[in-house]
Motif scaffolding. Sequence first.
Motif, PDB file in Angstrom:
ATOM      1  N   PHE A 502       0.992  -1.211  -0.121  1.00 18.27           N
ATOM      2  CA  PHE A 502      -0.040   0.046  -0.130  1.00 18.27           C
ATOM      3  C   PHE A 502       1.020   1.319  -0.017  1.00 18.27           C
ATOM      4  CE2 PHE A 502      -2.510   3.063   3.097  1.00 18.27           C
ATOM      5  CZ  PHE A 502      -3.055   3.616   2.084  1.00 18.27           C
ATOM      6  N   LEU A 503       0.866   2.043  -1.136  1.00 20.62           N
ATOM      7  CA  LEU A 503       1.568   3.319  -1.210  1.00 20.62           C
ATOM      8  C   LEU A 503       0.713   4.351  -0.529  1.00 20.62           C
ATOM      9  CD1 LEU A 503       2.918   2.678  -4.646  1.00 20.62           C
ATOM     10  CD2 LEU A 503       4.130   2.156  -2.640  1.00 20.62           C
ATOM     11  N   ALA A 504       1.117   4.847   0.748  1.00 21.18           N
ATOM     12  CA  ALA A 504       0.188   5.802   1.251  1.00 21.18           C
ATOM     13  C   ALA A 504       0.710   7.172   0.935  1.00 21.18           C
ATOM     14  CB  ALA A 504       0.362   5.414   2.923  1.00 21.18           C
ATOM     15  N   ASP A 505      -0.372   7.968   0.208  1.00 17.64           N
ATOM     16  CA  ASP A 505       0.323   9.269  -0.132  1.00 17.64           C
ATOM     17  C   ASP A 505       0.453  10.360   0.866  1.00 17.64           C
ATOM     18  OD1 ASP A 505      -2.616   9.155   0.335  1.00 17.64           O
ATOM     19  OD2 ASP A 505      -2.955  10.550  -1.131  1.00 17.64           O
ATOM     20  N   SER A 509      -3.620   9.560   5.461  1.00 16.21           N
ATOM     21  CA  SER A 509      -4.211   8.462   4.576  1.00 16.21           C
ATOM     22  C   SER A 509      -3.860   7.426   5.378  1.00 16.21           C
ATOM     23  CB  SER A 509      -4.150   8.517   3.159  1.00 16.21           C
ATOM     24  OG  SER A 509      -2.910   8.482   2.976  1.00 16.21           O
ATOM     25  N   LEU A 510      -2.650   7.291   5.755  1.00 12.09           N
ATOM     26  CA  LEU A 510      -1.967   5.915   6.279  1.00 12.09           C
ATOM     27  C   LEU A 510      -2.844   5.671   7.656  1.00 12.09           C
ATOM     28  CD1 LEU A 510      -0.048   3.569   6.710  1.00 12.09           C
ATOM     29  CD2 LEU A 510       1.659   5.134   7.433  1.00 12.09           C
ATOM     30  N   GLN A 511      -2.905   6.830   8.502  1.00 12.03           N
ATOM     31  CA  GLN A 511      -3.854   6.813   9.549  1.00 12.03           C
ATOM     32  C   GLN A 511      -5.170   6.405   9.753  1.00 12.03           C
ATOM     33  OE1 GLN A 511      -3.064  10.254  11.681  1.00 12.03           O
ATOM     34  NE2 GLN A 511      -4.119   9.442  13.975  1.00 12.03           N
ATOM     35  N   MET A 512      -5.722   7.055   8.485  1.00 17.54           N
ATOM     36  CA  MET A 512      -7.344   6.712   8.407  1.00 17.54           C
ATOM     37  C   MET A 512      -7.360   5.150   7.988  1.00 17.54           C
ATOM     38  SD  MET A 512      -8.578   9.080   9.350  1.00 17.54           S
ATOM     39  CE  MET A 512     -10.503   8.635   8.944  1.00 17.54           C
ATOM     40  N   ALA A 513      -6.267   4.550   7.079  1.00 18.80           N
ATOM     41  CA  ALA A 513      -6.458   3.266   6.636  1.00 18.80           C
ATOM     42  C   ALA A 513      -6.362   2.286   7.797  1.00 18.80           C
ATOM     43  CB  ALA A 513      -5.469   3.048   5.597  1.00 18.80           C
ATOM     44  N   GLN A 514      -5.350   2.650   8.447  1.00 19.16           N
ATOM     45  CA  GLN A 514      -5.112   1.595   9.734  1.00 19.16           C
ATOM     46  C   GLN A 514      -6.353   1.887  10.871  1.00 19.16           C
ATOM     47  OE1 GLN A 514      -1.432   3.535  10.808  1.00 19.16           O
ATOM     48  NE2 GLN A 514      -0.479   1.573  10.435  1.00 19.16           N
TER      49      GLN A 514
END
Length: 529
Positions: A502-505, A509-514
């Motif tokens: 997963f290439l978090a932009d 967005s990384l925090q939200m995905a987690q």
Amino acid sequence: MSFKTQIQKRRTFGIISHPDAGKTTLTEKLLLFGGAIQEAGAVKSNKIKKSATSDFMEIERQRGISVATSVLAFLYKDKKINILDTPGHKDFAEDTFRTLTAVDSVIVVIDVAKGVEEQTEKLVEVCRMRNIPIIVFINKLDREGKDAFDLLDELELKLGLSVTPLSFPIGMGYDFKGIYNIYEKNINLFSGDNKKNIEDTIAFNDITNPELETIIGSEAAKTLRDNLELVEGVYPNFDKEKYLEGKQQPVFFGSALNNFGVRELLDCFIEIAPPPRAKMAEERLVDALEPDMTGFVFKIHANMDPKHRDRLAFIKIVSGTFERNRPYLHVRNGKKLKFSSPNAFFAEKKEIVDISYPGDIVGLHDTGNFKIGDTLTEGENLHYKGIPSFSPEHFRYINNADPMKAKQLNKGIDQLMDEGVAQLFTLEINNRKVIGTVGALQFEVIQYRLEHEYGAKCTYENFPVHKACWIDPKNSKSEEFKEFSRVKQKFLAKDKRGQLVFLADSPFSLQMAQQKYPSVKLHFTSEFD
């Protein structure tokens, strides 16, 4: 000579430092003392007069920096010494981290004027995590620099080391007169003539002897006596066991460019540094004295000889003997392979060897069978740990600048990525290729090598990515995973091994995905259980 004696003879170590601390110069001078080269190449601020022996790639000669780990072997006082000269530049840190999995001890080079620098801190941290024995060499004493005691304090505070000086400078910079060797109890006088190989060494057991004044002058003699008294009072005596456990670090002073203090370092090193040590595999601890051969690939290098498009896998022998034309199991592929021309190294010079022992680094001609981290054994299923890929910090699309050379470009990218120069991600949505690197300078190196070694040209486009996260495939059948894949489709890619990434932009967005998809486990290195 018995197998055990061969192992005891070997010393395999890495030289690490911040860029420009004099690491490659020190490597050269060690080779000079080992009789492996007759004349050193002077490496000077990107203007290379004679390029250093260990910098053999064309781009290194032009820039005056080391961008790939070199392997150099020589004999000294009946010991077989294998040096791994690593890149100091932070853009090539991953190559250095991988190299540290293949060494039994390290020498850390510190610049007397700059002291402990950022890159040194990171590298020493990796050594301390693995309890690798460390010797510190404080370099460039013929220049003005920090006070010796201030430097020793800095080593303890910034690097968390427990130091004990085994030599001590007499003056510094313009007043530099030489070094008192605490370990061998002698005085080494400095003449400032770097053409001379070995300086005058005077045995001197008794520091209170008035003869000291006649040798170095009364003021320098008084300062030296005071300093040595302070060293004795403040620092612990050298304890070899503690050094081998990574709990105590001896310190030497010198000037590599002037060939000064290098012989003392080398003589002490071969006496105290460890022979090949046991290494932890995922399955068990493997001892160097075991009769069955095991080894692992810690580096792959394409085109060491541009005339023959060869690709070499560097293997560190951990146990047993590696013999030419004998079949060994490639654990990941489950295939038996034979090697008719295994190489030993001297920078880019290679020679075929019939038998190699634990601690040795062997180069195997590779047609694409090997990846970094692969294990070779005599049949046992072993996996050596500790060579993960880290999340890169810079990402760019790579485009073909010459449509006639698409095949060469693909081959070049493929081989350079296998070397671990950078990481390749192929986007799921449109199959576009993205390259991720630790430092921006690597993009230049890739572009240069693609053109000069493969005849292919490329251009880059910015690709805004904050971090690459490897996705654990355990829950790939769940509804939550399917939803995650659908929503994040344009940010999903496969790495070179086919692992989903997963290439978090952005950090957000990384925090939200987690938070939104807790069952989708994300990892910041490619190795996870």
